[in-house]
Design an enzyme around this catalytic site. Structure first.
Site, PDB file in Angstrom:
ATOM      1  N   HIS A   1       0.833  -1.189   0.000  1.00  0.00           N
ATOM      2  CA  HIS A   1       0.000   0.000   0.000  1.00  0.00           C
ATOM      3  C   HIS A   1       0.872   1.246   0.000  1.00  0.00           C
ATOM      4  O   HIS A   1       2.034   1.204   0.402  1.00  0.00           O
ATOM      5  CB  HIS A   1      -0.904   0.023   1.235  1.00  0.00           C
ATOM      6  CG  HIS A   1      -1.988  -1.010   1.201  1.00  0.00           C
ATOM      7  ND1 HIS A   1      -2.717  -1.357   2.307  1.00  0.00           N
ATOM      8  CD2 HIS A   1      -2.458  -1.772   0.200  1.00  0.00           C
ATOM      9  CE1 HIS A   1      -3.585  -2.301   1.982  1.00  0.00           C
ATOM     10  NE2 HIS A   1      -3.445  -2.555   0.696  1.00  0.00           N
ATOM     11  N   THR A   2       0.280   2.342  -0.421  1.00  0.00           N
ATOM     12  CA  THR A   2       0.998   3.614  -0.386  1.00  0.00           C
ATOM     13  C   THR A   2       1.348   3.959   1.058  1.00  0.00           C
ATOM     14  O   THR A   2       0.472   4.029   1.917  1.00  0.00           O
ATOM     15  CB  THR A   2       0.135   4.730  -0.995  1.00  0.00           C
ATOM     16  OG1 THR A   2      -0.232   4.355  -2.322  1.00  0.00           O
ATOM     17  CG2 THR A   2       0.887   6.041  -1.024  1.00  0.00           C
ATOM     18  N   GLN A   3       2.624   4.176   1.312  1.00  0.00           N
ATOM     19  CA  GLN A   3       3.069   4.499   2.666  1.00  0.00           C
ATOM     20  C   GLN A   3       3.127   6.003   2.914  1.00  0.00           C
ATOM     21  O   GLN A   3       3.057   6.445   4.045  1.00  0.00           O
ATOM     22  CB  GLN A   3       4.463   3.899   2.907  1.00  0.00           C
ATOM     23  CG  GLN A   3       4.494   2.393   2.787  1.00  0.00           C
ATOM     24  CD  GLN A   3       3.595   1.713   3.805  1.00  0.00           C
ATOM     25  OE1 GLN A   3       3.684   1.960   4.996  1.00  0.00           O
ATOM     26  NE2 GLN A   3       2.694   0.877   3.319  1.00  0.00           N
ATOM     27  N   GLN A   4       3.267   6.765   1.848  1.00  0.00           N
ATOM     28  CA  GLN A   4       3.275   8.214   1.977  1.00  0.00           C
ATOM     29  C   GLN A   4       2.963   8.826   0.612  1.00  0.00           C
ATOM     30  O   GLN A   4       3.211   8.205  -0.419  1.00  0.00           O
ATOM     31  CB  GLN A   4       4.627   8.714   2.467  1.00  0.00           C
ATOM     32  CG  GLN A   4       5.785   8.390   1.532  1.00  0.00           C
ATOM     33  CD  GLN A   4       7.115   8.833   2.083  1.00  0.00           C
ATOM     34  OE1 GLN A   4       7.216   9.250   3.232  1.00  0.00           O
ATOM     35  NE2 GLN A   4       8.143   8.761   1.267  1.00  0.00           N
TER      36      GLN A   4
END
Length: 235
Positions: free
Chosen positions: A42-45
């Protein structure tokens, strides 16, 4: 067919490749691939981001402002990004945060508007409906630990009623006569509250535009991720 005997399951000594086909450590894995083998990524930032969006109510409607910059980290990378987007005939949304997630949201809303138009039932989606939809989407994505990294302002006018509300990546929602996202929530919001609160029903469009221009100018002085090229929309 698997042509590598070391994958056939014969008893063997891992230190010796009896068939001389492949180094044991490098033998190909031809077993069925597990889609979840490496875990779900998943997108972490957020990567390419937009900064503040400001919005206020005035006597005839709602006005929103945002600059055109999308930053790649601290690099002012894209300088002509439209972060204010009309949705249907009654609504405008403005987004800070990850721009690719905002594009995904725009695509979802376009599909929603097309579906509503195709129904041909005489109903149209107003800002309250769009905001409620976005709140449900954002909370659902947050609950899956895969949020859409945006803070969004939803404003508009339908049936003579002004609407202005906020939703963020956690699904948090609230409404007010002045709203701001990003750095503007710290720097511009006090200026907007002083200028607007209690005067929403007497502010003219020209006065509202002047207030937003002054606030965006202050943000340009103070926010390192801002730009001097600004868009305004009114409904």
């Amino acid at each position: 067919m698997d042509h590598f005997p070391t994958n056939w399951g014969r008893p063997r000594n891992d230190a010796v490749d009896a068939y001389g086909t492949y180094p044991i450590a490098q033998r190909p894995n031809n077993t069925p691939k597990d889609a979840f083998q490496a875990g779900i990524q998943h997108t972490q930032q957020p990567i390419v981001t937009g900064t503040s969006v400001l919005a206020i109510k005035f006597k005839d409607g709602v006005m929103m402002a945002a600059d055109n910059l999308a930053s790649y980290g601290s690099l002012a990378r894209f300088k002509d990004i439209q972060r204010l987007q009309p949705v249907g005939s009654h609504t405008v949304i403005g987004a800070g945060g990850d721009m690719s997630d905002f594009q995904y949201i725009q695509a979802m809303l376009d599909d929603l508007i097309v579906d509503e138009f195709s129904a041909q039932d005489g109903h149209t989606l107003g800002p309250a409906e769009i905001h409620n939809y976005l709140a449900q989407v954002m909370y659902a994505r947050r609950s899956k630990m895969n949020p859409l990294w945006n803070a969004i302002l939803v404003g508009g006018v339908k049936d003579g009623k002004r609407f202005l509300s906020f939703v963020d990546l956690l699904g948090t929602t609230y409404s007010a006569s002045t709203l701001a996202t990003g750095y503007g929530a710290h720097i511009a919001q006090p200026l907007l509250r002083t200028a607007v609160e209690g005067k929403e029903d007497i502010l003219t469009e020209e006065e509202a535009l002047k207030i937003l221009e002054q606030s965006m100018k202050v943000l340009y002085y103070r926010d390192a991720r801002s730009l001097d090229k600004v868009r305004c929309r009114r409904f």
